[in-house]
Design a protein around this motif. Sequence first.
Motif, PDB file in Angstrom:
ATOM      1  N   ILE A 140      50.610   3.795   0.579  1.00 40.29           N
ATOM      2  CA  ILE A 140      51.183   2.509   0.159  1.00 40.29           C
ATOM      3  C   ILE A 140      52.210   2.769  -0.944  1.00 40.29           C
ATOM      4  CG2 ILE A 140      50.722   0.267  -0.925  1.00 40.29           C
ATOM      5  CD1 ILE A 140      47.885   0.387   0.239  1.00 40.29           C
ATOM      6  N   ILE A 141      53.432   2.257  -0.746  1.00 39.47           N
ATOM      7  CA  ILE A 141      54.435   2.280  -1.823  1.00 39.47           C
ATOM      8  C   ILE A 141      54.773   0.817  -2.137  1.00 39.47           C
ATOM      9  CG2 ILE A 141      56.682   3.105  -2.608  1.00 39.47           C
ATOM     10  CD1 ILE A 141      56.498   5.374  -0.590  1.00 39.47           C
ATOM     11  N   LEU A 142      54.279   0.339  -3.262  1.00 40.23           N
ATOM     12  CA  LEU A 142      54.387  -1.082  -3.620  1.00 40.23           C
ATOM     13  C   LEU A 142      55.794  -1.468  -4.049  1.00 40.23           C
ATOM     14  CD1 LEU A 142      51.084  -1.219  -5.656  1.00 40.23           C
ATOM     15  CD2 LEU A 142      51.489  -2.429  -3.494  1.00 40.23           C
ATOM     16  N   ASN A 143      56.443  -0.616  -4.817  1.00 46.67           N
ATOM     17  CA  ASN A 143      57.792  -0.897  -5.346  1.00 46.67           C
ATOM     18  C   ASN A 143      58.255   0.343  -6.097  1.00 46.67           C
ATOM     19  OD1 ASN A 143      56.621  -1.117  -8.152  1.00 46.67           O
ATOM     20  ND2 ASN A 143      55.708  -2.943  -7.262  1.00 46.67           N
ATOM     21  N   ILE A 144      59.565   0.491  -6.244  1.00 41.74           N
ATOM     22  CA  ILE A 144      60.121   1.565  -7.069  1.00 41.74           C
ATOM     23  C   ILE A 144      61.263   0.968  -7.888  1.00 41.74           C
ATOM     24  CG2 ILE A 144      61.130   3.879  -7.121  1.00 41.74           C
ATOM     25  CD1 ILE A 144      60.041   4.390  -4.318  1.00 41.74           C
ATOM     26  N   THR A 145      61.077   0.966  -9.199  1.00 41.04           N
ATOM     27  CA  THR A 145      62.134   0.532 -10.125  1.00 41.04           C
ATOM     28  C   THR A 145      62.228   1.593 -11.223  1.00 41.04           C
ATOM     29  OG1 THR A 145      60.525  -0.786 -11.371  1.00 41.04           O
ATOM     30  CG2 THR A 145      61.786  -1.942  -9.689  1.00 41.04           C
ATOM     31  N   PRO A 146      63.341   1.684 -11.937  1.00 39.90           N
ATOM     32  CA  PRO A 146      63.524   2.777 -12.899  1.00 39.90           C
ATOM     33  C   PRO A 146      62.400   2.870 -13.938  1.00 39.90           C
ATOM     34  CG  PRO A 146      65.596   1.652 -12.541  1.00 39.90           C
ATOM     35  CD  PRO A 146      64.545   0.835 -11.838  1.00 39.90           C
ATOM     36  N   TRP A 163      58.196   8.853  -2.609  1.00 38.69           N
ATOM     37  CA  TRP A 163      58.232   8.963  -1.145  1.00 38.69           C
ATOM     38  C   TRP A 163      57.325  10.073  -0.626  1.00 38.69           C
ATOM     39  CZ3 TRP A 163      64.305   8.890  -0.522  1.00 38.69           C
ATOM     40  CH2 TRP A 163      64.784   7.591  -0.791  1.00 38.69           C
ATOM     41  N   LYS A 164      56.983  11.040  -1.497  1.00 41.45           N
ATOM     42  CA  LYS A 164      56.110  12.134  -1.059  1.00 41.45           C
ATOM     43  C   LYS A 164      54.735  11.631  -0.618  1.00 41.45           C
ATOM     44  CE  LYS A 164      58.252  16.007  -3.524  1.00 41.45           C
ATOM     45  NZ  LYS A 164      58.050  17.095  -4.503  1.00 41.45           N
ATOM     46  N   THR A 165      54.418  10.368  -0.935  1.00 48.13           N
ATOM     47  CA  THR A 165      53.224   9.709  -0.382  1.00 48.13           C
ATOM     48  C   THR A 165      53.135   9.963   1.120  1.00 48.13           C
ATOM     49  OG1 THR A 165      53.361   7.943  -2.038  1.00 48.13           O
ATOM     50  CG2 THR A 165      52.119   7.444  -0.037  1.00 48.13           C
ATOM     51  N   SER A 166      54.295   9.901   1.799  1.00 48.48           N
ATOM     52  CA  SER A 166      54.333   9.983   3.263  1.00 48.48           C
ATOM     53  C   SER A 166      54.847  11.331   3.778  1.00 48.48           C
ATOM     54  CB  SER A 166      55.203   8.845   3.815  1.00 48.48           C
ATOM     55  OG  SER A 166      55.009   8.679   5.199  1.00 48.48           O
ATOM     56  N   LEU A 167      55.014  12.284   2.865  1.00 45.56           N
ATOM     57  CA  LEU A 167      55.633  13.570   3.210  1.00 45.56           C
ATOM     58  C   LEU A 167      54.964  14.270   4.392  1.00 45.56           C
ATOM     59  CD1 LEU A 167      57.763  15.726   2.194  1.00 45.56           C
ATOM     60  CD2 LEU A 167      55.883  16.739   0.907  1.00 45.56           C
ATOM     61  N   LEU A 177      54.984  -0.250   3.274  1.00 45.69           N
ATOM     62  CA  LEU A 177      56.148  -0.278   2.385  1.00 45.69           C
ATOM     63  C   LEU A 177      56.531  -1.721   2.055  1.00 45.69           C
ATOM     64  CD1 LEU A 177      58.359   2.355   4.289  1.00 45.69           C
ATOM     65  CD2 LEU A 177      56.813   2.776   2.359  1.00 45.69           C
ATOM     66  N   ASN A 178      57.010  -1.925   0.836  1.00 46.83           N
ATOM     67  CA  ASN A 178      57.500  -3.238   0.422  1.00 46.83           C
ATOM     68  C   ASN A 178      58.921  -3.419   0.961  1.00 46.83           C
ATOM     69  OD1 ASN A 178      58.464  -5.502  -0.894  1.00 46.83           O
ATOM     70  ND2 ASN A 178      57.584  -4.959  -2.878  1.00 46.83           N
ATOM     71  N   ALA A 179      59.056  -4.280   1.964  1.00 47.00           N
ATOM     72  CA  ALA A 179      60.363  -4.502   2.596  1.00 47.00           C
ATOM     73  C   ALA A 179      61.357  -5.155   1.638  1.00 47.00           C
ATOM     74  CB  ALA A 179      60.198  -5.372   3.843  1.00 47.00           C
ATOM     75  N   ASP A 180      60.847  -5.806   0.585  1.00 48.67           N
ATOM     76  CA  ASP A 180      61.710  -6.548  -0.340  1.00 48.67           C
ATOM     77  C   ASP A 180      62.193  -5.684  -1.508  1.00 48.67           C
ATOM     78  OD1 ASP A 180      60.977  -8.584   1.363  1.00 48.67           O
ATOM     79  OD2 ASP A 180      59.569  -9.504  -0.047  1.00 48.67           O
ATOM     80  N   ALA A 188      61.085   4.627   4.713  1.00 48.86           N
ATOM     81  CA  ALA A 188      60.991   4.565   6.176  1.00 48.86           C
ATOM     82  C   ALA A 188      61.908   5.595   6.839  1.00 48.86           C
ATOM     83  CB  ALA A 188      61.339   3.166   6.658  1.00 48.86           C
ATOM     84  N   GLU A 189      63.029   5.922   6.162  1.00 56.84           N
ATOM     85  CA  GLU A 189      64.002   6.846   6.750  1.00 56.84           C
ATOM     86  C   GLU A 189      63.474   8.274   6.833  1.00 56.84           C
ATOM     87  OE1 GLU A 189      67.668   6.333   4.521  1.00 56.84           O
ATOM     88  OE2 GLU A 189      67.351   4.156   4.557  1.00 56.84           O
ATOM     89  N   MET A 190      62.542   8.636   5.927  1.00 56.87           N
ATOM     90  CA  MET A 190      62.027  10.011   5.950  1.00 56.87           C
ATOM     91  C   MET A 190      60.613  10.113   6.531  1.00 56.87           C
ATOM     92  SD  MET A 190      59.456  10.103   3.465  1.00 56.87           S
ATOM     93  CE  MET A 190      59.256  11.852   3.203  1.00 56.87           C
ATOM     94  N   SER A 191      59.970   8.986   6.793  1.00 63.46           N
ATOM     95  CA  SER A 191      58.568   9.011   7.208  1.00 63.46           C
ATOM     96  C   SER A 191      58.405   9.132   8.723  1.00 63.46           C
ATOM     97  CB  SER A 191      57.867   7.737   6.731  1.00 63.46           C
ATOM     98  OG  SER A 191      56.541   7.704   7.198  1.00 63.46           O
ATOM     99  N   ARG A 192      57.383   9.902   9.123  1.00 68.86           N
ATOM    100  CA  ARG A 192      57.042   9.999  10.552  1.00 68.86           C
ATOM    101  C   ARG A 192      55.810   9.155  10.865  1.00 68.86           C
ATOM    102  NH1 ARG A 192      56.252  16.239  10.351  1.00 68.86           N
ATOM    103  NH2 ARG A 192      55.263  15.379   8.536  1.00 68.86           N
ATOM    104  N   ALA A 193      55.325   8.429   9.873  1.00 73.74           N
ATOM    105  CA  ALA A 193      54.108   7.636  10.053  1.00 73.74           C
ATOM    106  C   ALA A 193      54.412   6.313  10.760  1.00 73.74           C
ATOM    107  CB  ALA A 193      53.472   7.369   8.692  1.00 73.74           C
ATOM    108  N   ASN A 194      53.350   5.643  11.129  1.00 79.42           N
ATOM    109  CA  ASN A 194      53.410   4.280  11.661  1.00 79.42           C
ATOM    110  C   ASN A 194      53.731   3.359  10.474  1.00 79.42           C
ATOM    111  OD1 ASN A 194      52.725   1.789  12.685  1.00 79.42           O
ATOM    112  ND2 ASN A 194      50.926   2.549  13.790  1.00 79.42           N
ATOM    113  N   ILE A 195      54.854   2.674  10.508  1.00 83.09           N
ATOM    114  CA  ILE A 195      55.313   1.912   9.325  1.00 83.09           C
ATOM    115  C   ILE A 195      54.910   0.447   9.422  1.00 83.09           C
ATOM    116  CG2 ILE A 195      57.346   1.121   8.048  1.00 83.09           C
ATOM    117  CD1 ILE A 195      58.622   3.870   8.973  1.00 83.09           C
TER     118      ILE A 195
END
Length: 408
Positions: A140-146, A163-167, A177-180, A188-195
């Motif tokens: 789970i990646i809830l959000n990424i802000t500085p 992103w290494k969560t899904s490495l 993933l938080n779409a917002d 999503a661009e680097m993950s091979r998992a079911n999104i």
Amino acid sequence: SDLAKQVLNETGIDHEFGNHSSKALTNCDLIVTSPGVPPYAEIIKEAESRGIPIISELEYASSHVRNPIISITGTNGKTTTTALTAFLFSNAGVPAIAAGNIGTPLSDCLHTLDPHTILVIEASSYQLDRIKDYKPKVGIILNITPDHLTYHGSFDAYQRAKWKTSLNQDANDIVILNADNPGAAACAEMSRANIQYISMNPVQQGAYARDNQLIFASSMHNEEVLMPFEDVRLPGVHNRYNSMAAALAARAFEIRNENIRDGLMQFSGVEHRLEFVRSRHDVHFINDSKATNINAAWYALSSYKEPIIWIAGGRGDNNVYAELDAVAASHVKTIIAIGEEQEAIFNHFCTSIRCLKAESLEEAAQLAAMEAASGDVVLFSPACKSFDMFANYEHRGQVFKSAVQALS
């Protein structure tokens, strides 16, 4: 600690405390590094130049378990979501424990771990930065802000660590993933998992909000209404995201909707995160000491309809207070500034909002009690780190709660 030294002495393990010498790298096959040791530390750079593998405690501990892992990260909300997810499982009669960055290292759980227990792990960017084979069943990646940019060097590096969560995930795994949030969604661009996605807008697969209801969406174009958000016990828009993520994680392990619903209605939150302390003269006092950055404070200020007396300050981390202008203008009637950032906060807001200064948290609580009228909320949401005046955010939160309880 003295106990650690005693154990190391008794077992004949070489050790150093208080400093590192090059002795630590002699005949060394592997380094397990603490999250607090930055990548630019001399001993780390020296180990890298010698080609010595460096991993985090999370990588080391997880390599010794076969239990299914739910791994939760994000700049904000990860502790609440970790505790909530573990609660949803336990409440449904499925054994689960919360570990990792939440306070209990995974290593501490290994010797008592039942092989059927689900591990719900809060993973910090520091821990994820040093993984190799760590492979959660659900990430789970809830959000990424500085945040933590001093450690990581750049926002890009911080983002990549998250992103290494899904490495190491594959098509048999799920990443939520938080779409917002652009930083989280880009994984999503680097993950091979079911999104699967969480969002305030309709998604094809995952969970979203519609007409104040929590909706599950699946690839079969099926939609199910789980529950109205007003029945979710945790307040605030950020907890809608947290609740959707936890619900999807539970669903991934086939926990039934009625059990998920029941858990979301019961879970009341974690200490130091929008924690209700007491009501005094119809004024609610809230401890949000865990709000160590601007974004966390934004969520807190957005969580209440009532007028807010906001206590803020501490050690800044390149804080840009302009990001809070709109939410402060619509929700806050008085600001009480403390700590190293006192002047910066006071000077930024004093032309538009009533601002006061306090030299201690005790004085801030007393001032807030005097400023507040019936129906107001006194919100301690610092937007800053705690290290100017306190050992950590927990210590800071305890001091605030003691100060509030001491109000006559």
